[in-house]
Design a protein around this motif. Structure first.
Motif, PDB file in Angstrom:
ATOM      1  N   TRP A  30      -4.344  -7.189   1.113  1.00 55.93           N
ATOM      2  CA  TRP A  30      -3.998  -5.791   0.848  1.00 55.93           C
ATOM      3  C   TRP A  30      -4.434  -4.898   2.002  1.00 55.93           C
ATOM      4  N   SER A  31      -3.975  -3.648   2.019  1.00 62.33           N
ATOM      5  CA  SER A  31      -4.378  -2.687   3.037  1.00 62.33           C
ATOM      6  C   SER A  31      -4.235  -1.276   2.482  1.00 62.33           C
ATOM      7  N   VAL A  32      -4.206  -0.286   3.359  1.00 60.45           N
ATOM      8  CA  VAL A  32      -4.148   1.122   2.965  1.00 60.45           C
ATOM      9  C   VAL A  32      -3.000   1.786   3.714  1.00 60.45           C
ATOM     10  N   SER A  33      -2.311   2.704   3.049  1.00 56.69           N
ATOM     11  CA  SER A  33      -1.203   3.417   3.684  1.00 56.69           C
ATOM     12  C   SER A  33      -1.322   4.916   3.443  1.00 56.69           C
ATOM     13  N   GLY A  34      -0.831   5.681   4.411  1.00 54.89           N
ATOM     14  CA  GLY A  34      -0.827   7.128   4.278  1.00 54.89           C
ATOM     15  C   GLY A  34       0.536   7.680   3.925  1.00 54.89           C
ATOM     16  N   LYS A  35       1.449   6.812   3.488  1.00 53.96           N
ATOM     17  CA  LYS A  35       2.792   7.264   3.132  1.00 53.96           C
ATOM     18  C   LYS A  35       3.290   6.490   1.919  1.00 53.96           C
ATOM     19  N   VAL A  36       4.414   6.935   1.369  1.00 51.37           N
ATOM     20  CA  VAL A  36       5.055   6.267   0.235  1.00 51.37           C
ATOM     21  C   VAL A  36       6.472   5.890   0.642  1.00 51.37           C
ATOM     22  N   ASN A  37       6.811   4.625   0.512  1.00 48.43           N
ATOM     23  CA  ASN A  37       8.156   4.164   0.844  1.00 48.43           C
ATOM     24  C   ASN A  37       9.113   4.386  -0.321  1.00 48.43           C
ATOM     25  N   GLU A  38      10.400   4.271  -0.026  1.00 46.38           N
ATOM     26  CA  GLU A  38      11.414   4.470  -1.059  1.00 46.38           C
ATOM     27  C   GLU A  38      11.453   3.310  -2.034  1.00 46.38           C
ATOM     28  N   PRO A  54       0.809  -1.232   0.000  1.00 43.72           N
ATOM     29  CA  PRO A  54       0.000   0.000   0.000  1.00 43.72           C
ATOM     30  C   PRO A  54       0.834   1.270   0.000  1.00 43.72           C
ATOM     31  N   SER A  55       2.107   1.164   0.411  1.00 38.18           N
ATOM     32  CA  SER A  55       2.996   2.330   0.411  1.00 38.18           C
ATOM     33  C   SER A  55       3.953   2.317  -0.775  1.00 38.18           C
ATOM     34  N   CYS A  56       3.628   1.541  -1.802  1.00 30.30           N
ATOM     35  CA  CYS A  56       4.505   1.402  -2.970  1.00 30.30           C
ATOM     36  C   CYS A  56       4.613   2.720  -3.741  1.00 30.30           C
ATOM     37  N   PRO A  57       5.824   3.082  -4.163  1.00 28.39           N
ATOM     38  CA  PRO A  57       5.978   4.264  -5.013  1.00 28.39           C
ATOM     39  C   PRO A  57       5.662   3.911  -6.464  1.00 28.39           C
ATOM     40  N   GLY A  58       5.520   4.910  -7.297  1.00 30.43           N
ATOM     41  CA  GLY A  58       5.417   4.664  -8.724  1.00 30.43           C
ATOM     42  C   GLY A  58       6.754   4.201  -9.271  1.00 30.43           C
ATOM     43  N   ILE A  59       6.706   3.287 -10.222  1.00 30.27           N
ATOM     44  CA  ILE A  59       7.950   2.748 -10.782  1.00 30.27           C
ATOM     45  C   ILE A  59       7.688   2.224 -12.185  1.00 30.27           C
ATOM     46  N   LYS A  60       8.683   2.416 -13.074  1.00 35.46           N
ATOM     47  CA  LYS A  60       8.550   1.953 -14.453  1.00 35.46           C
ATOM     48  C   LYS A  60       9.906   1.505 -14.963  1.00 35.46           C
TER      49      LYS A  60
END
Length: 346
Positions: free
Chosen positions: A168-176, A99-105
């Motif tokens: 799955w769950s929900v997060s209020g932050k984005v990890n590195e 849930p804290s996954c950053p965008g990545i490509k």
């Protein structure tokens, strides 16, 4: 209070009437987007609940059916593509992102964890994904595996192969780092690359709301019995993967709507006042209920008893009572009613 508990058992025993089933169908429909944060799914659900409260004749609390608040939430409104080697994986079925996954490509090399004591050279994992196959390690090493997952060596991200299920769950932050959990059965063996196109959006102040409605008591208007249920769920992971949340917790929400409809009828009004609250933000960390206790529109000391309804199912396998040991007298009352009426299996 006895009559309130009896009705609760009766509604569960009835395996939900036609109207309750319709509430669940609507709340869990694709149009509500899992009552999450994609296209304001939770707001649509809140509007639906408010409409029912108004239709049943419930009164607003301090002039409003809504109690608004904000909180941060990481969302995935766009691309959600994972290709293991040449195998396209299905979001929500084959894999979930943290849930804290950053965008990545991009396309990245894979390095498999083969030993807990495996030592990585300083540059061996740069711009690569570490694959952790949980089924390859005994349960006795689960704590060390979790430690590696929580504090991985320097790498682009983690692929965690889960042998049983995905949650799955929900997060209020984005990890590195990106963390992706894949069912072991869906992972092609000897895969050496992973291709990703994942889009996220962190909303620093997402606007949400608890939904409230009340029925004044016939004599003790300042004493409240409260029925609560959280109406939010996980929403969408990308545009295709929908976590509808029929049981968690459209079922409990439908229950309080049925109770509200019954007690709103003049002949059924009890002596004490009734308060119905549909909480938002539960999946994000009990945010809605915490906010209510911090900013109570009615004095908390006026609450005589509160029943929270969650994961109601249809009662075919009985009912789990949480905090029965903390409230032994009330739990004994539940057992007594059920034993006398033979409503739910034990």
């Amino acid at each position: 209070f006895f009559n309130l508990i009896f009705l609760l058992f009766f509604v569960i025993h009835s395996a939900f009437g036609q109207q309750a089933a319709e509430h669940i169908r609507v709340l869990a429909s694709p149009e509500f987007h899992g009552r999450g944060y994609y296209k304001n799914g939770d707001r649509k659900a809140a509007e639906y609940i408010r409409k029912q409260f108004i239709e049943y004749g419930l009164q607003p609390v301090n002039g409003s059916y809504f109690q608004p608040f904000t909180f941060p939430v990481n969302t995935f409104p766009g691309k959600m593509k994972v290709v293991a080697g040449n195998t396209l994986l299905s979001p929500g079925r084959d894999f979930i992102v943290s849930p804290s996954c950053p965008g990545i490509k991009g396309t990245f090399e894979l390095v498999y964890l083969t030993s807990i004591d495996q030592v990585f050279e300083s540059n061996s994992l740069n711009n690569k994904f570490l694959v952790v196959d949980k089924s390859a390690f005994p349960d006795s090493l689960s704590t060390k595996i979790d430690s590696i997952i929580k504090s991985p060596p320097s790498c682009k991200g983690l692929i965690i192969l889960e042998p049983k299920k995905l949650t799955w769950s929900v997060s209020g932050k984005v990890n590195e780092r990106a963390i992706i959990r894949v069912l072991t059965a869906s992972w092609p063996q000897k895969t050496t690359t992973i291709t990703l196109n994942i889009q996220n959006k962190l909303i620093s102040e997402y606007h949400s709301q608890n939904v409230m409605g009340m029925i004044p008591g016939t004599t003790n208007k300042d004493s409240f019995i409260v029925f609560t249920a959280h109406y939010d769920h996980l929403g969408r992971m990308g545009k295709e993967a929908l976590f509808a949340g029929a049981n968690d917790n459209a079922s409990g929400t439908s229950m309080i709507l049925e109770l509200a409809k019954f007690y709103a009828q003049p002949q059924n009004r009890p002596a004490k006042s009734l308060l119905f609250i549909a909480f938002a933000g539960e999946e994000a960390g009990l945010i809605g209920s915490k906010y209510y206790t911090q900013q109570p529109p009615l004095p908390l000391g006026n609450i005589r008893f509160l029943l929270n309804l969650d994961l109601m199912g249809n009662g075919e396998e009985g009912m789990m009572v949480v905090n029965g040991e903390i409230h032994p007298e009330e739990f004994a009352l539940l057992e007594k009613i059920n034993s006398e009426m033979q409503l739910l299996p034990v």
